[in-house]
Structures are given as C-alpha cells and as structure tokens.
Design a protein around this motif. Structure first.
Motif, PDB file in Angstrom:
ATOM      1  N   GLU A 158      40.971  43.604  27.538  1.00 24.32           N
ATOM      2  CA  GLU A 158      39.826  43.337  26.675  1.00 24.32           C
ATOM      3  C   GLU A 158      38.584  43.024  27.504  1.00 24.32           C
ATOM      4  O   GLU A 158      37.489  43.493  27.189  1.00 24.32           O
ATOM      5  CB  GLU A 158      40.147  42.171  25.740  1.00 24.32           C
ATOM      6  CG  GLU A 158      41.202  42.514  24.697  1.00 24.32           C
ATOM      7  CD  GLU A 158      41.682  41.308  23.918  1.00 24.32           C
ATOM      8  OE1 GLU A 158      41.085  40.216  24.056  1.00 24.32           O
ATOM      9  OE2 GLU A 158      42.664  41.449  23.175  1.00 24.32           O
ATOM     10  N   SER A 159      38.763  42.258  28.566  1.00 23.30           N
ATOM     11  CA  SER A 159      37.618  41.883  29.399  1.00 23.30           C
ATOM     12  C   SER A 159      37.005  43.083  30.104  1.00 23.30           C
ATOM     13  O   SER A 159      35.786  43.163  30.251  1.00 23.30           O
ATOM     14  CB  SER A 159      38.051  40.860  30.452  1.00 23.30           C
ATOM     15  OG  SER A 159      38.462  39.673  29.838  1.00 23.30           O
ATOM     16  N   LEU A 160      37.834  44.012  30.543  1.00 23.20           N
ATOM     17  CA  LEU A 160      37.317  45.173  31.269  1.00 23.20           C
ATOM     18  C   LEU A 160      36.817  46.267  30.342  1.00 23.20           C
ATOM     19  O   LEU A 160      36.080  47.147  30.776  1.00 23.20           O
ATOM     20  CB  LEU A 160      38.401  45.746  32.196  1.00 23.20           C
ATOM     21  CG  LEU A 160      38.824  44.849  33.346  1.00 23.20           C
ATOM     22  CD1 LEU A 160      39.922  45.513  34.150  1.00 23.20           C
ATOM     23  CD2 LEU A 160      37.642  44.488  34.218  1.00 23.20           C
ATOM     24  N   ASN A 161      37.230  46.215  29.080  1.00 19.01           N
ATOM     25  CA  ASN A 161      36.778  47.193  28.096  1.00 19.01           C
ATOM     26  C   ASN A 161      36.949  48.633  28.613  1.00 19.01           C
ATOM     27  O   ASN A 161      36.001  49.412  28.675  1.00 19.01           O
ATOM     28  CB  ASN A 161      35.317  46.927  27.719  1.00 19.01           C
ATOM     29  CG  ASN A 161      34.919  47.648  26.449  1.00 19.01           C
ATOM     30  OD1 ASN A 161      35.760  47.949  25.605  1.00 19.01           O
ATOM     31  ND2 ASN A 161      33.641  47.942  26.324  1.00 19.01           N
ATOM     32  N   LEU A 162      38.190  48.954  28.988  1.00 22.25           N
ATOM     33  CA  LEU A 162      38.490  50.274  29.535  1.00 22.25           C
ATOM     34  C   LEU A 162      38.419  51.350  28.465  1.00 22.25           C
ATOM     35  O   LEU A 162      38.829  51.137  27.329  1.00 22.25           O
ATOM     36  CB  LEU A 162      39.895  50.281  30.153  1.00 22.25           C
ATOM     37  CG  LEU A 162      40.138  49.324  31.309  1.00 22.25           C
ATOM     38  CD1 LEU A 162      41.605  49.349  31.713  1.00 22.25           C
ATOM     39  CD2 LEU A 162      39.251  49.661  32.489  1.00 22.25           C
ATOM     40  N   LEU A 165      37.392  52.527  37.850  1.00 21.42           N
ATOM     41  CA  LEU A 165      36.551  51.494  37.252  1.00 21.42           C
ATOM     42  C   LEU A 165      35.081  51.713  37.573  1.00 21.42           C
ATOM     43  O   LEU A 165      34.734  52.189  38.652  1.00 21.42           O
ATOM     44  CB  LEU A 165      36.983  50.110  37.753  1.00 21.42           C
ATOM     45  CG  LEU A 165      38.427  49.705  37.492  1.00 21.42           C
ATOM     46  CD1 LEU A 165      38.703  48.342  38.110  1.00 21.42           C
ATOM     47  CD2 LEU A 165      38.752  49.709  36.018  1.00 21.42           C
ATOM     48  N   THR A 166      34.239  51.325  36.654  1.00 19.67           N
ATOM     49  CA  THR A 166      32.800  51.344  36.901  1.00 19.67           C
ATOM     50  C   THR A 166      32.452  50.179  37.822  1.00 19.67           C
ATOM     51  O   THR A 166      33.247  49.236  37.966  1.00 19.67           O
ATOM     52  CB  THR A 166      32.014  51.187  35.585  1.00 19.67           C
ATOM     53  OG1 THR A 166      32.251  49.866  35.076  1.00 19.67           O
ATOM     54  CG2 THR A 166      32.400  52.241  34.559  1.00 19.67           C
ATOM     55  N   PRO A 167      31.276  50.185  38.441  1.00 23.64           N
ATOM     56  CA  PRO A 167      30.887  49.046  39.286  1.00 23.64           C
ATOM     57  C   PRO A 167      30.939  47.708  38.530  1.00 23.64           C
ATOM     58  O   PRO A 167      31.393  46.702  39.083  1.00 23.64           O
ATOM     59  CB  PRO A 167      29.464  49.396  39.718  1.00 23.64           C
ATOM     60  CG  PRO A 167      29.446  50.897  39.723  1.00 23.64           C
ATOM     61  CD  PRO A 167      30.310  51.288  38.544  1.00 23.64           C
ATOM     62  N   ASP A 168      30.509  47.688  37.286  1.00 25.24           N
ATOM     63  CA  ASP A 168      30.564  46.447  36.506  1.00 25.24           C
ATOM     64  C   ASP A 168      32.004  46.017  36.246  1.00 25.24           C
ATOM     65  O   ASP A 168      32.321  44.821  36.301  1.00 25.24           O
ATOM     66  CB  ASP A 168      29.822  46.607  35.175  1.00 25.24           C
ATOM     67  CG  ASP A 168      28.304  46.661  35.361  1.00 25.24           C
ATOM     68  OD1 ASP A 168      27.806  46.195  36.418  1.00 25.24           O
ATOM     69  OD2 ASP A 168      27.628  47.166  34.446  1.00 25.24           O
ATOM     70  N   ARG A 209      34.546  46.679  38.147  1.00 23.37           N
ATOM     71  CA  ARG A 209      35.077  46.192  39.429  1.00 23.37           C
ATOM     72  C   ARG A 209      34.686  44.731  39.647  1.00 23.37           C
ATOM     73  O   ARG A 209      35.500  43.917  40.079  1.00 23.37           O
ATOM     74  CB  ARG A 209      34.536  47.027  40.584  1.00 23.37           C
ATOM     75  CG  ARG A 209      35.091  48.413  40.656  1.00 23.37           C
ATOM     76  CD  ARG A 209      34.464  49.146  41.828  1.00 23.37           C
ATOM     77  NE  ARG A 209      34.685  50.564  41.706  1.00 23.37           N
ATOM     78  CZ  ARG A 209      34.041  51.479  42.390  1.00 23.37           C
ATOM     79  NH1 ARG A 209      33.106  51.125  43.256  1.00 23.37           N
ATOM     80  NH2 ARG A 209      34.303  52.751  42.224  1.00 23.37           N
ATOM     81  N   LYS A 210      33.431  44.423  39.379  1.00 19.03           N
ATOM     82  CA  LYS A 210      32.962  43.045  39.547  1.00 19.03           C
ATOM     83  C   LYS A 210      33.710  42.112  38.605  1.00 19.03           C
ATOM     84  O   LYS A 210      34.152  41.035  38.997  1.00 19.03           O
ATOM     85  CB  LYS A 210      31.461  42.948  39.290  1.00 19.03           C
ATOM     86  CG  LYS A 210      30.612  43.551  40.377  1.00 19.03           C
ATOM     87  CD  LYS A 210      29.133  43.481  40.036  1.00 19.03           C
ATOM     88  CE  LYS A 210      28.307  44.241  41.046  1.00 19.03           C
ATOM     89  NZ  LYS A 210      26.896  44.309  40.679  1.00 19.03           N
ATOM     90  N   GLU A 211      33.832  42.518  37.354  1.00 19.84           N
ATOM     91  CA  GLU A 211      34.537  41.704  36.364  1.00 19.84           C
ATOM     92  C   GLU A 211      35.997  41.521  36.764  1.00 19.84           C
ATOM     93  O   GLU A 211      36.540  40.418  36.676  1.00 19.84           O
ATOM     94  CB  GLU A 211      34.448  42.359  34.976  1.00 19.84           C
ATOM     95  CG  GLU A 211      35.153  41.607  33.878  1.00 19.84           C
ATOM     96  CD  GLU A 211      34.509  40.271  33.532  1.00 19.84           C
ATOM     97  OE1 GLU A 211      35.214  39.412  32.952  1.00 19.84           O
ATOM     98  OE2 GLU A 211      33.316  40.073  33.844  1.00 19.84           O
ATOM     99  N   PHE A 212      36.639  42.580  37.213  1.00 18.43           N
ATOM    100  CA  PHE A 212      38.029  42.499  37.634  1.00 18.43           C
ATOM    101  C   PHE A 212      38.178  41.536  38.811  1.00 18.43           C
ATOM    102  O   PHE A 212      39.086  40.707  38.833  1.00 18.43           O
ATOM    103  CB  PHE A 212      38.573  43.886  37.997  1.00 18.43           C
ATOM    104  CG  PHE A 212      40.020  43.861  38.374  1.00 18.43           C
ATOM    105  CD1 PHE A 212      40.999  43.750  37.399  1.00 18.43           C
ATOM    106  CD2 PHE A 212      40.403  43.953  39.705  1.00 18.43           C
ATOM    107  CE1 PHE A 212      42.336  43.719  37.746  1.00 18.43           C
ATOM    108  CE2 PHE A 212      41.735  43.917  40.050  1.00 18.43           C
ATOM    109  CZ  PHE A 212      42.702  43.803  39.071  1.00 18.43           C
TER     110      PHE A 212
END
Length: 158
Positions: free
Chosen positions: A51-55, A130-133, A135-138
């Motif tokens: 949910e946090s990464l919204n893949l 993953l997108t750059p955002d 990656r940061k969130e992960f």
C-alpha cells in the motif's frame, strides 16, 4: 497474490540490509536463513508495504517474475548453507582438527557469499522496477523495520 509479489523484493532487499553474523555467531547462535526470510516476509508488513509503495499492476507482475527467477536458486543455497552450518557446529563441538573446522567454515562463507550475490542481483533487478519515489519510500520503510528489529533485543521493551 500481493503477499507473493513482495516475497522477492523483501527477501532480496530486507535480507541484504541485515548484517551477516560473525563466524562465532554462525556456529553457536545465529538464526537460520529461513528464519530471517520468515521475519522479512511478515504478511501484515507486506500488505502495508504494498500500500505504501502504491505499485502498479505491471510493477507487481514484474516483481513477481523476478522473485520466481531467483526463488529456487536461493532455496537451494539456503538448504546447503543450513547443512554446512550444522556440520560446522558438529565439528566445533567434537574433536575435529582446526584445519577441518576452518575448511568447513570456508564452505559456509562461500555459500553465504553466493546467497548474498543472488540477493544482490535480485535487488538490482527489483530496483529497476520501482520509480525513484518508490525507491526512496522503500528505503525509508526498510530503515524503520531494521530499527524496530534491532531495538527489540533481550531485555528491551518496545
């Protein structure tokens, strides 16, 4: 399905972030690789991570392919590693020579390196999805998980 998709990503990245135990820890008290994987693959944590990464659907599919690509290789190496660690423990508690113990330790170290290399390869492939955002969130989420895990030791209350 969501739980399966994150197996590869969490396994490769979460376990790569964990420090490898020293030789003494390996012989006497280190957790088995499957225990590390089980902790990294907590279903509630996976759900929150998804949910946090919204893949996107495509990202989920791509990550699942990566997981499948590496899963059997990693399982095989983990099995070999457990066997060699058990053999090393037996040598340490018996009357084996230093050279026999060192040779077994070298086998354990080589298997750990191979497993680490596979995890790293998997992590690099997963990172591309993953997108750059994301990656940061992960990275932030994994830092939080590591912080919680390392703060929960004997005698600590969290």
């Amino acid at each position: 399905m969501k739980h399966i998709i994150l197996v590869g990503l969490l396994t490769s990245v979460a376990l790569m972030g964990a420090a490898l135990p020293s030789a003494a820890d390996t012989v006497f008290s280190s957790p088995q690789p499957q225990h590390l994987a089980q902790r990294a693959l907590n279903p509630q944590g996976q759900e929150r991570l998804m949910e946090s990464l919204n893949l996107s659907a495509q990202q989920k599919q791509d990550l699942n392919k990566i997981r499948q690509k590496y899963q059997s290789q990693m399982e095989g190496l983990q099995s070999q590693l457990r066997t060699r660690q058990n053999e090393l423990r037996a040598l340490m508690s018996g009357n084996a020579s230093d050279s026999d113990i060192r040779a077994k330790h070298n086998q354990v170290a080589a298997l750990r390196q191979q497993l680490g290399d596979l995890r790293f390869d998997s992590m690099l492939e997963s990172r591309k999805i993953l997108t750059p955002d994301q990656r940061k969130e992960f990275a932030q989420l994994m830092d939080e998980r590591r912080g919680r895990r390392f703060n929960k030791g004997p005698g600590r209350r969290n």
